[in-house]
Scaffold this motif. Structure first.
Motif, PDB file in Angstrom:
ATOM      1  N   ARG A  25       0.710  -0.920  -8.377  1.00  0.00           N
ATOM      2  CA  ARG A  25      -0.867  -1.386  -9.010  1.00  0.00           C
ATOM      3  C   ARG A  25      -0.393  -2.663 -10.291  1.00  0.00           C
TER       4      ARG A  25
ATOM      5  N   GLU B  71       0.676  -0.973   0.462  1.00  0.00           N
ATOM      6  CA  GLU B  71      -0.234   0.218  -0.472  1.00  0.00           C
ATOM      7  C   GLU B  71       0.789   1.058   0.075  1.00  0.00           C
TER       8      GLU B  71
ATOM      9  N   ARG C 186      -1.851  -9.192  -7.557  1.00  0.00           N
ATOM     10  CA  ARG C 186      -1.902  -7.534  -7.587  1.00  0.00           C
ATOM     11  C   ARG C 186      -2.231  -7.756  -9.323  1.00  0.00           C
TER      12      ARG C 186
ATOM     13  N   SER D 194       9.338   8.112  -3.089  1.00  0.00           N
ATOM     14  CA  SER D 194       8.303   8.079  -2.629  1.00  0.00           C
ATOM     15  C   SER D 194       7.484   6.230  -2.638  1.00  0.00           C
ATOM     16  N   ARG D 195       7.839   5.601  -4.083  1.00  0.00           N
ATOM     17  CA  ARG D 195       7.545   4.734  -4.107  1.00  0.00           C
ATOM     18  C   ARG D 195       8.687   3.939  -4.238  1.00  0.00           C
TER      19      ARG D 195
ATOM     20  N   GLY E 211       2.513   1.639  -3.077  1.00  0.00           N
ATOM     21  CA  GLY E 211       1.383   2.606  -3.978  1.00  0.00           C
ATOM     22  C   GLY E 211       1.464   1.212  -5.528  1.00  0.00           C
TER      23      GLY E 211
END
Length: 315
Positions: A143, A138, A168, A234-235, A141
């Motif tokens: 996807r 989470e 996912r 940030s990832r 992020g």
């Protein structure tokens, strides 16, 4: 009386021992569990190692945060995330302070139903690593259609993170020693050996680039390679490399200094994880089990950093 594992001093596994304590009665909103298996996690060692402080007033320290077992008594109004809890229910408790025990009293809010298809050992080792894996995915992020680099993919958190990321719809680039590669392929990942040249091997495996990264081992290599390959810091997240991670400006997750504990995310993950395990979408791999009386041996094993799956204690 009931047996519990405690640390009588601060130090290494040699300070662990088993003592007798009175069996407690649950108060309002609490349940008592006859423990069948308790998960062993690296953080458990930090609790008594002195890394989190050495206040002698806190000794002896009870250890553990997750357990599976049978409810033997309930207090008034005992209800968990899945509803009322009753005597005879087979459950998993997380978070469950002092889980290295034969009997355990916990808030009913920490209890979720145990999937019938899981062994006690699997159930006892599901939620701590599972909730951490959910928090990591989470936080970065992740996807469908993206690629993610998972460092330490053959550990307890890593094996769960790999499966959840594959579910996912992500391409998972999983670092591990070559001996663990067949297992990671079986779980749907692309295994990659760590060590010199790691960044180049990842580039070759993911010519379209790497969108996100999860450091589950805390090495400088894991942080440095992640920063080199993922454009958006940030990832990138770490659950272990807090010093190097802070310097690199990536996300710090868990119980380290300055880290996001993800309390709400991890609590919400419990029912997601038990449902996935019940449906067969999530395999819980157990590396070994030890009796409570051999908690020190279990800790020596997990401190090697080379286990594939969870170590659990059984009364």
């Amino acid at each position: 009386m009931s047996v519990v594992v405690v640390a009588s001093a601060y130090g290494g596994p040699e300070v662990l021992s088993v003592i007798d304590e009175p069996v407690q009665e649950p108060g309002p909103g609490q349940v008592r569990i006859a423990v069948r298996a308790a998960g062993v996690n690296p953080f458990d060692h930090k609790v008594y190692s002195g890394a989190l402080g050495t206040d002698p007033a806190n000794l002896p320290l009870r250890l553990g945060s997750e357990a599976a077992g049978v409810v033997t008594a309930v207090g008034a109004g005992a209800a968990g995330p899945a509803g009322p809890v009753e005597v005879g229910d087979e459950v998993i408790a997380y978070r469950a302070s002092g889980a290295y025990a034969a009997d355990l009293v916990v808030p009913a809010s920490s209890v979720v139903p145990k999937p019938a298809g899981l062994s006690w050992e699997q159930a006892g080792g599901l939620l701590a690593v599972g909730a951490t894996a959910v928090h990591v995915l989470e936080a970065i992020g992740l996807r469908k259609g993206e690629s993610v680099l998972v460092h330490g993919a053959a550990g307890g958190v890593g094996l769960t993170a790999v499966q959840l990321a594959v579910a996912r719809g992500a391409t998972v680039l999983a670092t591990a020693s070559p001996a663990k590669h067949d297992l990671l392929r079986d779980l749907g990942a692309i295994p990659i050996a760590y060590g010199p040249g790691l960044a180049d091997r990842v580039r070759a495996a993911a010519p379209g680039g790497v969108h996100a990264a999860a450091d589950l081992v805390g090495t400088d290599e894991a942080v440095d390679v992640s920063v080199e390959l993922v454009a958006d810091r940030s990832r990138i997240a770490t659950i272990a490399g807090f010093g190097r991670g802070a310097q690199a400006g990536i996300k710090l997750l868990g119980g380290g200094p300055g880290a996001d504990p993800g309390t709400d995310v991890r609590a919400a993950a419990r029912l997601q994880l038990t449902e996935a395990a019940a449906a067969g979408r999530l395999r819980v791999l157990v590396a070994g089990s030890y009796p409570l009386s051999e908690a020190a041996a279990a800790h020596r094993q997990i401190m090697t950093g080379h286990t594939s799956g969870k170590i659990v204690l059984v009364p």
